[in-house]
Each structure stands twice: as structure tokens, then as C-alpha cells.
Design a protein around this motif. Sequence first.
Motif, PDB file in Angstrom:
ATOM      1  N   ALA A   1      13.833  -2.739  -3.648  1.00  0.00           N
ATOM      2  CA  ALA A   1      13.270  -2.222  -4.421  1.00  0.00           C
ATOM      3  C   ALA A   1      12.758  -2.420  -5.841  1.00  0.00           C
ATOM      4  CB  ALA A   1      14.412  -1.265  -5.274  1.00  0.00           C
ATOM      5  N   PRO A   2      11.020  -3.179  -5.569  1.00  0.00           N
ATOM      6  CA  PRO A   2      10.424  -3.804  -6.623  1.00  0.00           C
ATOM      7  C   PRO A   2      11.253  -3.449  -8.364  1.00  0.00           C
ATOM      8  CG  PRO A   2       9.017  -2.678  -4.926  1.00  0.00           C
ATOM      9  CD  PRO A   2      10.520  -1.753  -4.949  1.00  0.00           C
TER      10      PRO A   2
ATOM     11  N   ASN B   1      -1.100  -9.576 -10.541  1.00  0.00           N
ATOM     12  CA  ASN B   1      -2.607  -9.218 -10.733  1.00  0.00           C
ATOM     13  C   ASN B   1      -3.040  -7.687 -10.995  1.00  0.00           C
ATOM     14  OD1 ASN B   1      -4.640 -10.434 -12.218  1.00  0.00           O
ATOM     15  ND2 ASN B   1      -5.700 -10.337  -9.431  1.00  0.00           N
ATOM     16  N   LEU B   2      -2.767  -7.647 -10.327  1.00  0.00           N
ATOM     17  CA  LEU B   2      -3.122  -5.244  -9.969  1.00  0.00           C
ATOM     18  C   LEU B   2      -2.374  -4.409 -11.140  1.00  0.00           C
ATOM     19  CD1 LEU B   2      -2.907  -4.748  -6.122  1.00  0.00           C
ATOM     20  CD2 LEU B   2      -5.252  -5.363  -8.107  1.00  0.00           C
ATOM     21  N   ARG B   3      -0.987  -5.625 -11.784  1.00  0.00           N
ATOM     22  CA  ARG B   3      -0.413  -4.323 -12.207  1.00  0.00           C
ATOM     23  C   ARG B   3      -0.793  -5.199 -13.707  1.00  0.00           C
ATOM     24  NH1 ARG B   3       1.206  -0.917  -9.316  1.00  0.00           N
ATOM     25  NH2 ARG B   3       2.206   0.465 -10.912  1.00  0.00           N
ATOM     26  N   ASP B   4      -1.406  -6.419 -13.851  1.00  0.00           N
ATOM     27  CA  ASP B   4      -1.634  -6.734 -15.462  1.00  0.00           C
ATOM     28  C   ASP B   4      -0.799  -7.710 -16.187  1.00  0.00           C
ATOM     29  OD1 ASP B   4      -4.372  -5.948 -15.628  1.00  0.00           O
ATOM     30  OD2 ASP B   4      -3.610  -3.529 -15.879  1.00  0.00           O
ATOM     31  N   VAL B   5       0.062  -8.328 -15.010  1.00  0.00           N
ATOM     32  CA  VAL B   5       1.569  -9.039 -15.161  1.00  0.00           C
ATOM     33  C   VAL B   5       1.430 -10.383 -15.364  1.00  0.00           C
ATOM     34  CG1 VAL B   5       3.784  -9.239 -14.529  1.00  0.00           C
ATOM     35  CG2 VAL B   5       3.457  -7.335 -13.586  1.00  0.00           C
TER      36      VAL B   5
ATOM     37  N   TYR C   1      -3.075   0.244  -4.940  1.00  0.00           N
ATOM     38  CA  TYR C   1      -2.733  -0.995  -4.378  1.00  0.00           C
ATOM     39  C   TYR C   1      -4.453  -1.496  -3.737  1.00  0.00           C
ATOM     40  CZ  TYR C   1      -1.649  -5.538  -1.928  1.00  0.00           C
ATOM     41  OH  TYR C   1      -1.762  -6.615  -1.237  1.00  0.00           O
ATOM     42  N   ARG C   2      -5.482  -2.666  -3.604  1.00  0.00           N
ATOM     43  CA  ARG C   2      -6.144  -2.946  -3.350  1.00  0.00           C
ATOM     44  C   ARG C   2      -5.724  -4.385  -2.658  1.00  0.00           C
ATOM     45  NH1 ARG C   2      -8.121  -2.144  -8.826  1.00  0.00           N
ATOM     46  NH2 ARG C   2      -8.193  -4.784  -8.992  1.00  0.00           N
ATOM     47  N   ALA C   3      -5.968  -4.402  -1.284  1.00  0.00           N
ATOM     48  CA  ALA C   3      -5.606  -5.360  -0.572  1.00  0.00           C
ATOM     49  C   ALA C   3      -6.254  -6.741  -0.839  1.00  0.00           C
ATOM     50  CB  ALA C   3      -6.960  -5.005   1.109  1.00  0.00           C
ATOM     51  N   ALA C   4      -5.849  -7.491  -1.063  1.00  0.00           N
ATOM     52  CA  ALA C   4      -6.575  -9.052  -0.770  1.00  0.00           C
ATOM     53  C   ALA C   4      -6.615 -10.001   0.355  1.00  0.00           C
ATOM     54  CB  ALA C   4      -5.926 -10.158  -1.973  1.00  0.00           C
ATOM     55  N   LYS C   5      -7.392 -10.537   0.822  1.00  0.00           N
ATOM     56  CA  LYS C   5      -8.200 -11.333   1.965  1.00  0.00           C
ATOM     57  C   LYS C   5      -7.424 -13.384   1.463  1.00  0.00           C
ATOM     58  CE  LYS C   5     -11.864 -10.980   3.900  1.00  0.00           C
ATOM     59  NZ  LYS C   5     -13.111 -10.711   4.832  1.00  0.00           N
TER      60      LYS C   5
ATOM     61  N   ARG D   1       1.109  -1.492  -0.174  1.00  0.00           N
ATOM     62  CA  ARG D   1      -0.017   0.522   0.336  1.00  0.00           C
ATOM     63  C   ARG D   1       0.915   1.358   0.279  1.00  0.00           C
ATOM     64  NH1 ARG D   1      -2.476  -1.250   4.446  1.00  0.00           N
ATOM     65  NH2 ARG D   1      -4.468  -2.308   2.910  1.00  0.00           N
ATOM     66  N   GLN D   2       1.711   1.326   0.573  1.00  0.00           N
ATOM     67  CA  GLN D   2       2.744   2.189   0.841  1.00  0.00           C
ATOM     68  C   GLN D   2       3.308   2.356  -0.638  1.00  0.00           C
ATOM     69  OE1 GLN D   2       5.782   2.577   3.999  1.00  0.00           O
ATOM     70  NE2 GLN D   2       4.281   1.263   5.072  1.00  0.00           N
ATOM     71  N   GLU D   3       3.798   1.126  -1.118  1.00  0.00           N
ATOM     72  CA  GLU D   3       5.122   1.362  -2.500  1.00  0.00           C
ATOM     73  C   GLU D   3       3.796   2.054  -3.898  1.00  0.00           C
ATOM     74  OE1 GLU D   3       7.615   1.247  -5.135  1.00  0.00           O
ATOM     75  OE2 GLU D   3       7.800   0.720  -2.800  1.00  0.00           O
ATOM     76  N   PHE D   4       2.866   1.538  -3.618  1.00  0.00           N
ATOM     77  CA  PHE D   4       1.566   2.029  -5.154  1.00  0.00           C
ATOM     78  C   PHE D   4       0.514   2.255  -3.932  1.00  0.00           C
ATOM     79  CE2 PHE D   4       3.717  -2.369  -6.353  1.00  0.00           C
ATOM     80  CZ  PHE D   4       4.926  -1.704  -7.324  1.00  0.00           C
TER      81      PHE D   4
END
Length: 277
Positions: A267-268, A176-180, A105-109, A99-102
Motif C-alpha cells: 500500500a503506497p 516528482n508527480l506528487r510534489d514530494v 500518473y504520467r509515464a516516464a521513459k 497507472r492503476q494506482e493514480f
Amino acid sequence: MDFKDQVELDPSQVEDAGGSGGGGRGGFPGGMVIGGGGIVSVIVLVLVFVLNNVGGGDEPAQRQPTSNLSEQCRTGKDADQSERCQVVGVVNSIQDYWRQEFADYRAAKTVLYSGDVSTGCGAADSSVGPFYCPTDQRVYLDLSFFDQLQSQFGAKGGPFARAYVIAHEYGHHVQNLRDVLKSGGSVPVELQADCYAAVWARNAIKTGFYDKPFTETEIAEAIDAAAAVGDDRIQQRTTGRIDPESFTHGSSEQRVNAFKRGYKNGAPADCALSDLG
């Protein structure tokens, strides 16, 4: 891997589904990326095959009662005393970092289950191992996998080995969030998830959940686990031969190197698919 005693946990990020969510064995092949909303998983190569050959894959599922995580897992002290609460703390820290990085970002359970479970990607049972379902954006985890990681795959185990497994699956969520997920081959995608797991490990202290940075001994637990689930090690153990053409997650050396790459700078950007595989 000690949590700060008084840090507040968010148990809403983890659901205990108990013993049976419906469905059974054979919902999908373990360890593969399946198109059209299938499963990105598992930390190991075709785990259904492995468990059936090494042992432990044919036991009938036993229903386990759910636990009230909101009552049991309130602080870091709880996370140090309970495996389920430890999962909550690890998930909280991982998601706080991303969440800090992006900003988007959407949380996933994370869903804890025992035996079998219904998911947005189909029915699964514990022989599949930990996995991420991109359709419902959830991580699924049967805690018995951590025992199998030691007894069947020869890993040394330990709290940080468990954290690495969870962080790997959340690496798939980031992808998944970044379409990779759909843009890379199976091995580079899995190695990037290993790299992302290490990036979190390097930055975990910044999330405020831990007393101190992880020690070299703790990081070694993750590196040992990564080596234990390399495709070459698993193939040698189960079939007596190694076939690089059939690798889905990468060799032991590749997985260890991917983790070390992510951990070096935290670093991502160091985890680009083009630099892995």
C-alpha cells in the motif's frame, strides 16, 4: 522472475541511446538531490567517489551501438531471454501498476546508455549510476551498473535485484508527480523510493506481466541489494569509518526496513515520509 511468454511488451517506454550523448564526468555530484531541476538519484551514496576509490570509475567511455528495441522486445518471452528486453518488461509492469494506482500518473521513459549521456539535468556518465531526472522526467540507466552492484558493492545480484533498482528510480518519478521531491529530506525521500519499489513488487502480479508472484528468494535479492547500498556499508567499505551525519540514502537497516514496510501490505499509504528516515 518469469514473464508471461505471450504478454505484449511496450518498448516505446525504453530508449536505447547507445554510447554517447555528449558531456562528460562531473556534471553533478552523484547520489544527491539537487535543487532547481537537478538529479534525484542514484541508488547509492556519492557514487562517483565510490567508484573512484573501489575501482572502475576511471575507464574511458566506450561507445556502444544502439539496439532496435521495438523489433527485439515484443513479448514476455523476449524479456526472459534478453537483459534489455527484461528492462522493458520491468518498466512496463512498474508503470502499469502506478497507472492503476493514480489516475493522473504520467509515464516516464527509461533511457539506456553506455559511457555518457545528455539529460535535462545536465551531462552524466556511467559513474553516476542509475538516476532519475525530474526536469525531463526520465530514468537513466547504464546496464554496467548491475555488474558493479555485485563486484564493487557486494550484492548477490539477480534479476529481481535489477528490478528493484529500476523500481526505486520510478519511485522518484512518482514523488516528482506528487510534489514530494522538494518537501522531504534526502534520506526520507530515498527511503520512500525504496518503499514504493516494494509496493510495486507486492502488486506486480496484478499488472499481468508475470506468471506468478515473486518468490521469497527473489524478494531476498532486492533486500540484499538494498542492504549493500546502505550509506553505512558504503562508507565502511570506502573510508573505513561511518558518519551518520553525512547519510544521503539511509543505512542498510533503514533501506531494508523501508523495503519490507512497502512489501508487507503493498500500500503506497504505508510509505509516508513521516514514517521513514
